[in-house]
Design an enzyme around this catalytic site. Structure first.
Site, PDB file in Angstrom:
ATOM      1  N   ASP A   1       8.310  -0.566  -3.321  1.00  0.00           N
ATOM      2  CA  ASP A   1       7.061  -1.429  -4.062  1.00  0.00           C
ATOM      3  C   ASP A   1       6.080  -0.046  -4.682  1.00  0.00           C
ATOM      4  OD1 ASP A   1       6.639  -0.107  -1.718  1.00  0.00           O
ATOM      5  OD2 ASP A   1       5.523  -1.672  -0.610  1.00  0.00           O
TER       6      ASP A   1
ATOM      7  N   ASP B   1       7.611   4.422   0.563  1.00  0.00           N
ATOM      8  CA  ASP B   1       6.610   2.964  -0.276  1.00  0.00           C
ATOM      9  C   ASP B   1       5.273   3.326   0.249  1.00  0.00           C
ATOM     10  OD1 ASP B   1       7.241   0.380   1.904  1.00  0.00           O
ATOM     11  OD2 ASP B   1       4.337   0.558   1.200  1.00  0.00           O
TER      12      ASP B   1
ATOM     13  N   HIS C   1       2.387   1.892   0.114  1.00  0.00           N
ATOM     14  CA  HIS C   1       1.083   1.948   1.030  1.00  0.00           C
ATOM     15  C   HIS C   1       1.345   3.229   1.799  1.00  0.00           C
ATOM     16  CE1 HIS C   1       2.172  -2.358  -0.776  1.00  0.00           C
ATOM     17  NE2 HIS C   1       1.476  -1.860  -0.911  1.00  0.00           N
TER      18      HIS C   1
ATOM     19  N   HIS D   1       3.687   0.335   9.262  1.00  0.00           N
ATOM     20  CA  HIS D   1       2.045   0.249   8.940  1.00  0.00           C
ATOM     21  C   HIS D   1       1.554  -0.008  11.230  1.00  0.00           C
ATOM     22  CE1 HIS D   1       1.281   0.283   5.270  1.00  0.00           C
ATOM     23  NE2 HIS D   1       1.731  -1.052   4.876  1.00  0.00           N
TER      24      HIS D   1
END
Length: 368
Positions: free
Chosen positions: A267, A179, A181, A142
């Site tokens: 996740d 991931d 996200h 990120h």
């Protein structure tokens, strides 16, 4: 075949102090354990512990690595960001971006996390290792060049790739981010470039809220080299494998990289507190098998997985172990104690068919 495993106890000592992830503590909101930061050391520490208990550690080339040098960091992050981060770290810690708290010494720990990824990439490229896993913490996908974000303080994968390119100009790399996200930091860094194919499989509308759209394909010289697959909440085992078979593998095959790197978050699992997806340990095992086979076909097996998210202390160790089994070819297993129960939680056949049809629709929109 030799699989490297890069880790360092010091990365488990990264901390954010008293911090609440979404809401201020007070009124009816109780403080959470470990200061309220979902990105805790326990998921990583328990993975390493499980590896030691089963014995799979002995099948891996386990090692640490030095911190990434300032010159490595500066290829991605501007000097004023590095100076501000270092000064605040030396002064006792704080926060520079969104949801990125750190304690005293956080700069050095983040540089070590990037150094683990850097060393994994370097040793795979030089042929010392066939493939590798970097248990990097804090994560990195990120992080923008000048703005840390979502627990990520340095862009670990980009730092590793640009360090490699310093001696290997023209290196073509495919970065697959599974991931849950959106990998907005990696996307932003390579959005204008054609030497790096970035692919993100992520839960639609999770985090960040304003990035990850399928229409975001790159810009300028990078047009067509960024692929987002925003998957519906509730996507499970077969939907993820369908995405691998019908989006990821065709796209990477067409790109013909010299190296494949996976931003490996766990996740998307069934019981992760920060998502509503239904992947299992076997999902990650099979995705790893697919991407390893693809790397063997396209780039002499050159494959590096760099740890990102995953917030279930109970289940991340089993997802990680399954991934390492597939990556290394080890016969040592850690049977998933939740497998039978999680099989019952998978989408019903009509919903699963719909989810796969949505992936097919997006693949057609992407021209794959």
């Amino acid at each position: 075949m030799t699989t490297g495993f890069f880790w360092d106890e010091r990365t488990f000592w990264h901390g954010g102090g008293n911090y609440a992830f979404t809401l201020p503590v007070g009124d009816l909101v109780q403080p959470l354990a470990a200061g309220g930061l979902p990105e805790s050391p326990e998921t990583k520490r328990r993975l390493k512990n499980l590896m030691d208990v089963t014995g799979i550690t002995a099948d891996l080339a386990v090692q640490t690595a030095p911190m990434a040098l300032e010159a490595d960091l500066a290829r991605i992050h501007p000097q004023d960001y590095l100076s501000q981060f270092k000064a605040l770290s030396d002064a006792g810690g704080g926060e520079l971006g969104a949801r990125t708290p750190f304690a005293k010494g956080g700069y050095e720990i983040a540089a070590l996390s990037a150094g683990l990824a850097k060393a994994a990439v370097a040793k795979v490229l030089e042929g010392t290792l066939t493939n590798a896993y970097a248990l990097s913490r804090p994560p990195g996908h990120h992080c923008l060049p000048d703005f840390p974000n979502g627990f990520c303080l340095f862009a670990n994968i980009a730092i590793a790739l640009e360090a490699a390119r310093a001696t290997r100009p023209g290196l073509k790399v495919a970065v697959l981010d599974w991931d849950v996200h959106h990998g907005n930091g990696t996307e932003a860094i390579y959005y204008d470039r054609d030497d790096t194919l970035t692919i993100s499989l992520h839960q639609d509308g999770n985090y960040p809220l304003d990035t990850g759209d399928i229409a975001d394909r790159g810009r300028g010289g990078g047009a067509g080299y960024n692929i987002n697959l925003p998957m519906h909440a509730g996507s499970g085992h077969t939907a993820y494998l369908h995405a691998m078979d019908n989006v990821v593998i065709p796209a990477i095959t067409a790109f013909k990289p010299d190296l494949i790197v996976v931003a490996c978050g766990f996740d998307a699992s069934v019981i992760d507190p920060l998502s509503t997806m239904l992947a299992t340990a076997d999902t990650f095992r099979q995705m790893t098998t697919r991407i390893k086979t693809l790397a063997e076909k396209l780039c002499d097996g050159k494959l590096v997985l760099v740890h990102e998210g995953g917030y279930s202390e109970v289940y991340v160790p089993f997802c990680g172990h399954a991934t390492l089994e597939a990556l290394s070819g080890s016969k040592i297993t850690a049977p998933d104690p939740f497998e039978a129960g999680f099989a019952r939680r998978q989408p019903a056949p009509p919903m699963d068919a719909f989810l796969r049809s949505e992936i097919d629709r997006m693949a057609e929109e992407l021209g794959l």
